[in-house]
Design an enzyme around this catalytic site. Structure first.
Site, mmCIF file in Angstrom:
data_model
loop_
_atom_site.group_PDB
_atom_site.id
_atom_site.type_symbol
_atom_site.label_atom_id
_atom_site.label_comp_id
_atom_site.label_asym_id
_atom_site.label_seq_id
_atom_site.Cartn_x
_atom_site.Cartn_y
_atom_site.Cartn_z
ATOM 1 N N CYS A 45 34.950 45.191 39.289
ATOM 2 C CA CYS A 45 35.976 44.625 38.408
ATOM 3 C C CYS A 45 37.303 45.356 38.570
ATOM 4 O O CYS A 45 38.372 44.747 38.500
ATOM 5 C CB CYS A 45 35.506 44.668 36.961
ATOM 6 S SG CYS A 45 33.996 43.694 36.711
ATOM 7 N N THR A 46 37.238 46.652 38.800
ATOM 8 C CA THR A 46 38.448 47.435 39.042
ATOM 9 C C THR A 46 39.096 46.995 40.350
ATOM 10 O O THR A 46 40.310 46.767 40.411
ATOM 11 C CB THR A 46 38.113 48.941 39.064
ATOM 12 O OG1 THR A 46 37.602 49.307 37.774
ATOM 13 C CG2 THR A 46 39.334 49.778 39.384
#
Length: 155
Positions: A45-46
């Site tokens: 997600c980062t």
């Protein structure tokens, strides 16, 4: 009602970072990229958020705004946004209303246990509020470029 390709989105309202109230009507005339992701501060997600960040000016130039959506709360989103210097807002869908509306809540197996999680998915809404493209169960690598290419083709 689950949004369908080439059909108008149903009305909804969601709160995002920066005090933004998101409704499809608020962005009439602009394309909207809504990307759903499992959780703030996790590796995939980062990476995905940083790729949307790094291409943000290209999306704006092509007439699109970007919103990230997850079940994390506003405080988590604000920290995530600040840490990564994200130039776009994140929608806090803590009650999973948008996640269920777009059909991205899926059963997953984590550490041998069945859990409900968010399937990484992206939706492209055109300037009239019509759903024009969707990517479900996607891999992060190359995805943002593919979305940008589609945005440019609809311009």
């Amino acid at each position: 009602m689950t949004p369908a390709l080439n059909k108008p989105l149903p009305d909804f309202e969601a709160l995002a970072t920066g005090g933004v109230k998101f409704t499809p009507q608020a962005f009439t005339g602009k394309m909207v990229v809504l990307y759903f992701y499992p959780k703030d501060n996790t590796p995939g997600c980062t990476t995905e958020a940083m790729q949307f960040r790094d291409h943000h000016k290209d999306f704006l130039k092509a007439g699109a705004v970007v919103f990230g959506v997850s079940r994390d709360n506003m405080a988590s989103h604000e920290k995530f946004k600040q840490a990564l210097e994200l130039p776009f807002e994140l929608i806090a869908d803590t009650e999973e209303k948008l996640c269920h509306m777009f059909g991205v809540v899926k059963n997953k197996i984590m550490y041998g246990k069945k859990v409900k999680g968010i399937e990484r998915s992206t939706f492209l809404i055109d300037g009239t509020g019509m759903l024009r493209a969707e990517w479900r169960g996607l891999k992060v690598a190359g995805h943002v470029e593919e979305v940008l290419k589609t945005v440019k083709s609809l311009k």
